[in-house]
Write an enzyme that holds these catalytic residues in place. Structure first.
Site, short mmCIF file in Angstrom:
data_model
loop_
_atom_site.label_atom_id
_atom_site.label_comp_id
_atom_site.label_asym_id
_atom_site.label_seq_id
_atom_site.Cartn_x
_atom_site.Cartn_y
_atom_site.Cartn_z
N GLU A 75 3.16 -1.99 1.70
CA GLU A 75 2.79 -3.40 1.53
C GLU A 75 2.42 -3.67 0.08
O GLU A 75 1.67 -4.56 -0.24
CB GLU A 75 1.63 -3.76 2.47
CG GLU A 75 0.29 -3.11 2.17
CD GLU A 75 0.10 -1.73 2.80
OE1 GLU A 75 1.12 -1.08 3.17
OE2 GLU A 75 -1.06 -1.28 2.91
N ILE A 133 -0.98 -6.35 -0.17
CA ILE A 133 -1.43 -7.26 0.89
C ILE A 133 -2.75 -6.75 1.45
O ILE A 133 -2.90 -5.55 1.73
CB ILE A 133 -0.37 -7.36 2.01
CG1 ILE A 133 0.95 -7.88 1.43
CG2 ILE A 133 -0.85 -8.26 3.14
CD1 ILE A 133 2.10 -7.93 2.41
#
Lengths: 544, 128
Positions: free
Chosen positions: A464, A422
């Site tokens: 992430e 991300i």
């Protein structure tokens, strides 16, 4: 040649995928027949239609479960029985007919879910057919508009069809349409006490209750209203989604696997029949010395063990099974004619979890096995999966990559590895706090889960960072699929208090050339990911 | 001593036919001939010479029980066990099927992972 068990699984998945495609043709046809049934002018016109519909339902009832569509099979069976009764009576029950027709037309909703299948050929098609399997419809009753909107939006991001209602009247109007799969009620809503009191644990629709007080009395009220989940405010949205997912996976999950060990074959077969009728997968072992082979091959989730057997007693066998760490999680239930409590206790002290006394009623058998199986599966999921996303953990996804890469080398099929991260995630956490960051991670996890096939493996690799392996899939195909997911993800709106924001991710894709090791592929995917980040983020790069 | 090698499977649903064949061949190591109708089964049974017969109950045209009564004229069901497969199982139905000469009723939906073991266990009760 691949490991035969895995190869069989793959072929079964392929057949299940074909079955799913067949459903996509058959169910709309059934739905059209249902519509015709509703429009039929009189009983004479209805009966032949009903006969045709019932034949279809009978087929579904007998086949869907075999391909992993247990919920569809069960519903088809229920409708088949209803239709059969009307045929037998020579007349449809007018008051129930509309619901019957609506249920028929809703069967395809059950077909989108579950199913063991993904497919290997043709690939692009399999991806395209896989729209959103998580199309469960959720209605939310909440007076506070900020809270209501945020729950609605977050659940939408998580892939649900969520709709927020501020007033009980609006909610009732929606519920009257009978197109809701689960209900979330804020118990602080002014109409909630009345609504909840009117429900019982038997009321059909699954219910989650949210509440500002966490005390015993509130929870008890929720249980008595039939709630399957209770969440305290301030609301942690990922745990709300967890509760929903648990709920739906219990409804849609694969049948439980039960192993019965009993030297009395007749009796064991009888138990097996009862459990199979409740859609459990059952194997019978009547030779205690072979039980370990059954354990290894069948991997049961519950073991039913006769106490008195000629060569080996039940508790002895249970101890042998407990020698092996792999089977520690499998509950052992003794079946015995032993009614002496102290001797039952002794057996339990040696090993084992529960006792049921023969003769046992069908219902008692089903309940004992079902409750143990359900609990065992919950625990096992909780231990094996990342708690935030429900995906595989770091070590497990890496292992899965090694496994798939080894298989790709043997089978000379293309396999792709995807690493995904991300963008600017630290800023999300810093600006909006970790709970909001968790929402973003979870939304992406759900999106990936929905858009990838069942045969693909997906894990949370780091904070992430996600890792996926796509067997039988070329680099270009993988890039195309991930690119679609990327575009979808950038369109999701996240909410933090009154602020709204968007996120993106970067990804690196590599296709195995049939020679690299898993480690090398991971490295190449990581490099491609780095190139994507370096090239301005929010893009998918294919390793060259 | 008789050995279980060839299975005749009669089922009008092609999806079920395919999954049963796969399960019986791969997990059981049997040779499977699938027929789409009772009539096809009657035509094929003597050439194939099965050791075991699996019959779906509800088929269009000739259903399972009707097929069984015709099959009995062609094969010795004492030696070649016949099992019905069906989604509807009431105890009185099972009894009725037994009277027709079936050895067992396999409940649908069946589990592809255990079908071969179920068949073998029926076989061993007859020939064990």
């Amino acid at each position: 040649m691949a490991d035969p068990a895995a190869e069989l699984q793959r072929q079964l998945q392929l057949l299940a995928e074909q079955f799913r495609q067949r459903l996509q043709r058959d169910l709309p046809e059934l739905s059209a027949q249902a519509e015709a049934l509703g429009k039929a002018a009189n009983e004479a016109a209805r009966q032949p239609l009903l006969l045709a519909i019932r034949q279809q339902l009978h087929k579904l009832a007998g086949s869907a479960g075999t391909f992993g569509f247990a919920a569809l099979g069960e519903q088809a069976r229920r409708l088949e029985q209803q239709g059969g009764a009307w045929l037998y009576a020579g007349q449809c029950d007018g008051s129930q007919l509309p619901a019957f027709i609506a249920d028929l037309q809703r069967l395809s909703a059950l077909a989108g879910n579950a199913g063991p299948g993904g497919s290997s050929e043709p690939l692009a098609l399999a991806f395209e057919n896989r729209r959103t399997p998580l199309d469960q419809r959720i209605a939310i009753l909440e007076e506070d508009p900020v809270q209501g909107q945020s729950v609605e939006l977050t659940l939408q991001n998580f892939g649900y069809q969520a709709r927020w209602y501020a007033s009980a009247a609006e909610l009732s109007a929606r519920l009257a349409q009978q197109d809701v799969d689960a209900l979330i009620i804020d118990s602080d809503h002014s109409a909630a006490p009345e609504l909840l009191a009117g429900r019982t644990s038997q009321s059909g629709l699954p219910l989650l209750v949210i509440s500002s007080s966490n005390d015993f009395a509130s929870q008890l009220r929720a249980v008595r209203a039939g709630a399957v989940g209770f969440l305290c405010k301030p609301l942690n949205l990922p745990s709300l989604e967890n509760a929903l997912q648990r709920l739906f996976s219990l409804q849609q999950g694969q049948p439980y696997r039960v192993l019965i060990v009993d030297d009395d074959l007749e009796l064991a077969n009888r138990y097996a029949l009862v459990l199979r009728q409740h859609h459990m997968h059952v194997q019978v072992c009547h030779e205690p010395s072979t039980v370990l082979e059954y354990m290894a091959r069948f991997a049961p989730e519950v073991l039913l063990l006769d106490v008195q057997m000629p060569d080996c007693e039940g508790p002895e066998l249970a101890q042998i099974i407990r020698f092996n760490d792999d089977w520690l999680r499998v509950p052992i239930i003794y079946l015995s004619a032993e009614t002496d409590l102290s001797r039952q206790m002794q057996a339990l002290l040696r090993a084992g979890d529960d006792f049921v006394t023969k003769p046992i009623s069908d219902n008692a058998l089903i309940t004992s096995v079902f409750s143990r199986a359900q609990r065992a599966r919950q625990l096992s999921n909780a231990l094996a999966r990342d708690s935030l996303t429900g995906l595989l953990k770091h070590a497990d996804i890496k292992e899965q990559v090694s496994y798939e890469v080894a298989r790709a080398i043997r089978s000379r099929r293309p396999t792709s590895v995807v690493m995904l991260d991300i963008d600017h995630f630290k800023q999300v956490n810093d600006q909006h706090g970790h709970p909001i960051g968790d929402n973003v991670i979870r939304a992406l996890a759900n999106l990936l889960r929905q858009r990838l096939r069942k045969i693909d493996s997906l894990g949370r690799y780091g904070g992430e960072e996600f890792l996926a392996v796509l067997p039988d899939c070329s680099g270009e195909q993988a890039q195309k699929v991930i690119e679609e997911i990327r575009q979808h993800f950038t369109r999701l709106t996240f909410q933090a208090g009154q602020q709204q924001f968007h996120c993106s991710f970067s990804a690196g894709v590599v296709q195995s050339n049939g020679e690299q090791s898993a480690g090398e592929l991971l490295h190449l995917a990581d490099q491609a990911l780095y190139a994507a980040k370096h090239g301005g983020r929010n893009q998918v790069r294919l390793a060259v | 001593m008789a050995e279980l090698k060839r299975i005749l499977h009669v089922e009008d649903d092609r999806s079920i036919q395919a999954v049963a064949k796969l399960a019986l061949e791969t997990l059981g190591g049997f040779e499977v001939l699938s027929c789409l109708s009772g009539q096809e089964a009657l035509d094929q049974v003597q050439g194939f010479n099965p050791d075991f017969i699996l019959l779906d109950v509800m088929m269009p045209g000739m259903d399972g029980p009707a097929t069984l009564s015709k099959l009995r004229e062609l094969v010795d069901i004492e030696q070649v066990p016949v099992a019905f497969m069906t989604a509807k199982v009431q105890p009185q139905e099972i009894e009725q099927y037994r009277q027709l000469g079936a050895r067992e009723v396999i409940v649908k939906p069946f589990d592809p992972m255990t079908l071969a073991a179920q068949v073998r266990s029926i076989w061993s009760r007859v020939h064990g």
